[in-house]
Design a protein around this motif. Structure first.
Motif, PDB file in Angstrom:
ATOM      1  N   GLY A 122     -60.270  30.894   1.419  1.00 17.08           N
ATOM      2  CA  GLY A 122     -61.702  30.748   1.649  1.00 17.08           C
ATOM      3  C   GLY A 122     -62.048  30.827   3.127  1.00 17.08           C
ATOM      4  N   GLU A 123     -62.600  29.743   3.653  1.00 16.97           N
ATOM      5  CA  GLU A 123     -62.998  29.696   5.063  1.00 16.97           C
ATOM      6  C   GLU A 123     -61.979  28.957   5.926  1.00 16.97           C
ATOM      7  N   TRP A 124     -60.833  28.664   5.370  1.00 17.77           N
ATOM      8  CA  TRP A 124     -59.790  27.924   6.095  1.00 17.77           C
ATOM      9  C   TRP A 124     -58.760  28.904   6.651  1.00 17.77           C
ATOM     10  N   PHE A 125     -58.453  28.721   7.944  1.00 15.63           N
ATOM     11  CA  PHE A 125     -57.560  29.628   8.657  1.00 15.63           C
ATOM     12  C   PHE A 125     -56.448  28.849   9.342  1.00 15.63           C
ATOM     13  N   ASP A 126     -55.316  29.517   9.510  1.00 15.60           N
ATOM     14  CA  ASP A 126     -54.210  28.973  10.294  1.00 15.60           C
ATOM     15  C   ASP A 126     -54.208  29.723  11.625  1.00 15.60           C
ATOM     16  N   LEU A 127     -54.811  29.110  12.645  1.00 14.10           N
ATOM     17  CA  LEU A 127     -54.924  29.754  13.949  1.00 14.10           C
ATOM     18  C   LEU A 127     -53.882  29.237  14.937  1.00 14.10           C
ATOM     19  N   SER A 128     -52.813  28.634  14.418  1.00 13.80           N
ATOM     20  CA  SER A 128     -51.782  28.071  15.290  1.00 13.80           C
ATOM     21  C   SER A 128     -51.056  29.154  16.087  1.00 13.80           C
ATOM     22  N   ALA A 129     -51.069  30.401  15.608  1.00 12.77           N
ATOM     23  CA  ALA A 129     -50.419  31.498  16.329  1.00 12.77           C
ATOM     24  C   ALA A 129     -51.109  31.768  17.672  1.00 12.77           C
ATOM     25  N   PHE A 130     -52.362  31.339  17.804  1.00 11.50           N
ATOM     26  CA  PHE A 130     -53.112  31.556  19.044  1.00 11.50           C
ATOM     27  C   PHE A 130     -52.993  30.377  19.998  1.00 11.50           C
ATOM     28  N   GLY A 131     -52.243  29.361  19.619  1.00 11.98           N
ATOM     29  CA  GLY A 131     -52.138  28.159  20.449  1.00 11.98           C
ATOM     30  C   GLY A 131     -53.290  27.230  20.136  1.00 11.98           C
ATOM     31  N   ASN A 132     -54.255  27.184  21.016  1.00  9.96           N
ATOM     32  CA  ASN A 132     -55.425  26.331  20.833  1.00  9.96           C
ATOM     33  C   ASN A 132     -56.484  27.093  20.020  1.00  9.96           C
ATOM     34  N   PRO A 133     -56.802  26.639  18.787  1.00  7.63           N
ATOM     35  CA  PRO A 133     -57.769  27.373  17.960  1.00  7.63           C
ATOM     36  C   PRO A 133     -59.172  27.414  18.577  1.00  7.63           C
ATOM     37  N   VAL A 134     -59.546  26.373  19.316  1.00  8.66           N
ATOM     38  CA  VAL A 134     -60.876  26.346  19.934  1.00  8.66           C
ATOM     39  C   VAL A 134     -60.991  27.468  20.967  1.00  8.66           C
TER      40      VAL A 134
END
Length: 155
Positions: A122-134
């Protein structure tokens, strides 16, 4: 025994049956039927409703990033009031949610396309590959704004 009284009118003068409704196409009769109602509704004028004013769905919208405590998952969404939206999600979530980032404007769909490869559900993402998701989402929005400004300048 006397004779029954003679009626001053004929029974055929009073037809209590509903009217016969006939339909035509280009003036040629196609079929007729006896309406189940004592009148025909097809010819009643229907008042027109005033058109509702068009709503600008992007007016006052903010794009937000919500994180789950102890998890690498983040939600990219949009709402007029992100804090209230987060509280709504918190009701059904046993883990603590936190509002990580908010930006004026509706960038939700573009961010979803940008991070589609990192979508979990859905709208949930795993952005840990980018370091800081913010930082990843913030820089993506800056790029989107720059591309929109460049496209507007070409017009």
């Amino acid at each position: 025994m006397s004779e029954p009284a003679k009626l001053a009118y004929n029974d055929d003068d009073f037809d209590c049956r509903p009217p016969i409704v006939s339909h035509t196409i280009d003036g040629n009769p196609t079929y007729a039927y006896r309406s189940p109602l004592p009148f025909d509704l097809r010819f009643r004028p229907v008042p027109k409703k005033a058109a509702a004013p068009k709503r600008n769905w992007d007016e006052g919208v903010k794009t937000y990033l919500i994180g789950i405590e102890g998890s690498h998952l983040t939600k990219i969404g949009r709402a007029n009031n992100p804090k209230t939206r987060m509280e709504t999600f918190q009701t059904g979530q046993p883990m603590t949610l936190s509002l990580l980032w908010v930006c004026e404007g509706n960038y939700e769909a573009k961010l979803h396309r940008r991070f589609a490869d990192h979508r979990v559900r859905g709208e949930w993402f795993d952005l840990s590959a980018f370091g800081n998701p913010v930082e990843a989402v913030s820089s993506a929005v800056d790029e989107i704004k720059a591309a929109e400004a460049e496209a507007a300048a070409k017009l």
